[in-house]
Enzyme design. Structure first.
Site, PDB file in Angstrom:
ATOM      1  N   THR A 145       0.819  -1.218   0.000  1.00  0.00           N
ATOM      2  CA  THR A 145       0.000   0.000   0.000  1.00  0.00           C
ATOM      3  C   THR A 145       0.854   1.270   0.000  1.00  0.00           C
ATOM      4  OG1 THR A 145      -1.818  -1.144   1.060  1.00  0.00           O
ATOM      5  CG2 THR A 145      -1.801   1.232   1.324  1.00  0.00           C
TER       6      THR A 145
ATOM      7  N   SER B  67       1.724  -7.347  -0.818  1.00  0.00           N
ATOM      8  CA  SER B  67       2.385  -8.360   0.017  1.00  0.00           C
ATOM      9  C   SER B  67       1.661  -9.709   0.111  1.00  0.00           C
ATOM     10  CB  SER B  67       2.760  -7.800   1.376  1.00  0.00           C
ATOM     11  OG  SER B  67       1.671  -7.763   2.245  1.00  0.00           O
TER      12      SER B  67
ATOM     13  N   THR C 215       1.741  -4.474   4.170  1.00  0.00           N
ATOM     14  CA  THR C 215       1.618  -4.822   5.593  1.00  0.00           C
ATOM     15  C   THR C 215       1.067  -6.223   5.848  1.00  0.00           C
ATOM     16  OG1 THR C 215      -0.561  -3.800   5.656  1.00  0.00           O
ATOM     17  CG2 THR C 215       1.315  -2.421   6.307  1.00  0.00           C
ATOM     18  N   ASP C 216       0.370  -6.801   4.840  1.00  0.00           N
ATOM     19  CA  ASP C 216      -0.297  -8.087   5.106  1.00  0.00           C
ATOM     20  C   ASP C 216       0.682  -9.187   5.513  1.00  0.00           C
ATOM     21  OD1 ASP C 216      -2.693  -6.887   4.531  1.00  0.00           O
ATOM     22  OD2 ASP C 216      -2.902  -7.747   2.525  1.00  0.00           O
TER      23      ASP C 216
HETATM   24  N1  ASN Z   1      -1.455  -2.023   3.966  1.00  0.00           N
HETATM   25  C1  ASN Z   1      -0.988  -2.860   3.039  1.00  0.00           C
HETATM   26  O1  ASN Z   1       0.121  -2.756   2.603  1.00  0.00           O
HETATM   27  C2  ASN Z   1      -1.911  -3.978   2.645  1.00  0.00           C
HETATM   28  C3  ASN Z   1      -1.719  -4.506   1.247  1.00  0.00           C
HETATM   29  N2  ASN Z   1      -2.786  -5.420   0.932  1.00  0.00           N
HETATM   30  C4  ASN Z   1      -0.386  -5.267   1.129  1.00  0.00           C
HETATM   31  O2  ASN Z   1      -0.029  -5.974   2.026  1.00  0.00           O
HETATM   32  O3  ASN Z   1       0.250  -5.174   0.103  1.00  0.00           O
END
Ligand code: ASN
Length: 321
Positions: free
Chosen positions: A12, A53, A86-87
Site C-alpha cells: 500500500t 504483500s 503490511t499483510d
Molecule cells: N497495507 C498494506 O500494505 C496492505 C496490502 N494489501 C499489502 O499488504 O500489500
C-alpha cells in the site's frame, strides 16, 4: 551523513487510490526519492520487485535476503530500510531476522493508507524508519519494524487490525521503543540468537488452525501432499480436540515434525493438561512446543530449521528459544 540501502518491494505504501476509490498499484513508488528523506541520509534505492504483500513468497523473501547481503558486502552501509505491504510484513521481517547475520539496523515499514488518501501514513512511516536506521541504538537489535511511531522486534510484532494505522503491535511484550518528533527512545533490549543462514526454498511447511471438531483428515492431507513439517495453532495453552488425533499420529509416525503454537493472541503453549488431546499427551507424542510465536512465524522458523538440518532435540531446542 549515514549511508542507507533502501529496498522498495511494493504494498500500500507504493499504491494510490484511483477515481473509483479502489487502491491500485503504481508504476512508480510515490515515496521513492522523497526530498525529505534525502535530507536525512545518503540513500541508495533499489526496487528488487514490486508486489502487493499477499503475493510475497518464500522465494521473494530469500531473494530480498540475498540482495541485501550482496549490497552490504559491496558497500559500507550503516543500515537497511525495506518498504513492504503490511499483510505479510511480519513474515518477511521475521524470516530476515532468522537468517540475516548482520549487526547494522534492518528496518521494515509500510502504510495502511495509500499515497493519495487523506491521512496517508506511508511517507511518515518511511521517514520514521530512515530516522531509526540512522540511530546508533538501533544497531544489533535484529530486524525491526517501524510503524506509527513505534519500534517493534520482528519476532514479536504482528498485524492486529485490518485498517487502523496502529495495526502493528507486539502482544505480550509491547514495542522496543518509540519515536517522537525529535528523538528515538529504546526501552527494551530484544534477546538475540545466532541466525541460521541456509534456506532451502523447496521445503514445504503447512499451517492449520485448531477448532472444535477439527477433522483428522485435514492433518492427513499434509502427509499425503508430502509436506516436510506442520504447524498447528492449537487451542488455549496447547490442546487439540480428540477428533484430530488420528491425523496427528500419522504425521508423527512418518517423522514429519509438528510444531504447536496457540491460536490465542497472547501467551505461550505448555504441556499442562493431562486429558485426551491435552498438552501433556501431545508433548509425550513428540509434538514440539514453540516459545510464543504465532503460526505464520513458526512456519518460517520450521522452514529455516529444516533448511539447516535441525531435527529431534536440536529442533526442540531451537523452538524453545
Ligand atoms: N497495507 C498494506 O500494505 C496492505 C496490502 N494489501 C499489502 O499488504 O500489500
Amino acid at each position: 551523513m549515514k549511508k542507507l540501502l533502501v529496498l522498495h518491494t511494493g504494498g500500500t505504501i507504493s499504491m494510490s487510490e484511483n477515481k473509483d476509490g479502489y487502491v491500485t498499484t503504481n508504476n512508480e513508488n510515490p515515496v521513492s526519492n522523497a526530498a525529505t528523506v534525502q535530507q536525512l541520509a545518503e540513500i541508495t534505492e533499489i526496487h528488487p520487485f514490486q508486489v502487493p504483500s499477499p503475493h510475497m513468497t518464500l522465494h521473494h523473501m530469500n531473494d530480498l535476503r540475498k540482495t541485501i547481503i550482496l549490497h552490504i558486502n559491496e558497500d559500507n552501509y550503516d543500515g537497511v530500510v525495506i518498504t513492504h505491504g503490511t499483510d505479510t510484513l511480519e513474515e518477511t521481517a521475521y524470516f530476515l531476522d532468522l537468517t540475516l547475520n548482520v549487526s547494522i539496523p534492518v528496518i521494515l515499514t509500510g502504510a495502511m493508507r495509500s499515497s493519495n488518501e487523506i491521512g496517508a501514513d506511508g511517507l511518515y512511516n518511511y521517514i520514521a524508519a530512515v530516522r531509526t536506521a540512522c540511530d546508533v541504538n538501533a544497531k544489533g537489535k535484529g530486524v525491526l519494524v517501524v510503524f506509527n511511531d513505534e519500534i517493534h522486534s520482528a519476532k514479536n510484532v504482528t498485524k492486529t487490525h485490518t485498517s487502523n494505522t496502529s495495526t502493528f503491535q507486539s502482544p505480550n511484550y509491547g514495542p522496543l521503543g518509540i519515536i517522537t518528533k525529535n528523538n528515538i527512545y529504546f526501552h527494551h533490549l530484544p534477546v538475540r540468537h545466532q541466525p541460521l543462514v541456509k534456506v532451502d526454498e523447496s521445503i514445504k511447511v503447512g499451517l492449520i488452525k485448531a477448532h472444535a471438531d477439527l477433522d483428522a483428515e485435514l492433518l492427513r492431507f499434509f502427509s499425503e501432499a508430502h509436506y516436510n513439517g506442520v504447524i498447528i495453532e492449537a487451542l488455549g495453552q496447547g490442546n487439540l480436540p480428540p477428533s484430530a488425533l488420528s491425523g496427528l499420529n500419522e504425521l508423527l509416525a512418518q517423522h514429519i515434525p509438528v510444531v504447536l503454537v496457540s491460536r490465542c493472541f497472547n501467551g505461550i503453549v505448555s504441556n499442562n493438561y493431562q486429558y485426551e488431546g491435552g498438552g501433556y499427551e501431545l508433548h509425550q507424542k513428540g509434538v514440539i512446543f514453540s516459545n510464543g510465536l504465532n503460526g505464520q512465524k513458526a512456519r518460517l522458523k520450521l522452514i529455516v530449521a529444516l533448511s539447516n538440518g535441525l531435527h529431534s532435540e536440536k529442533l526442540t531446542t531451537y523452538f524453545s528459544r
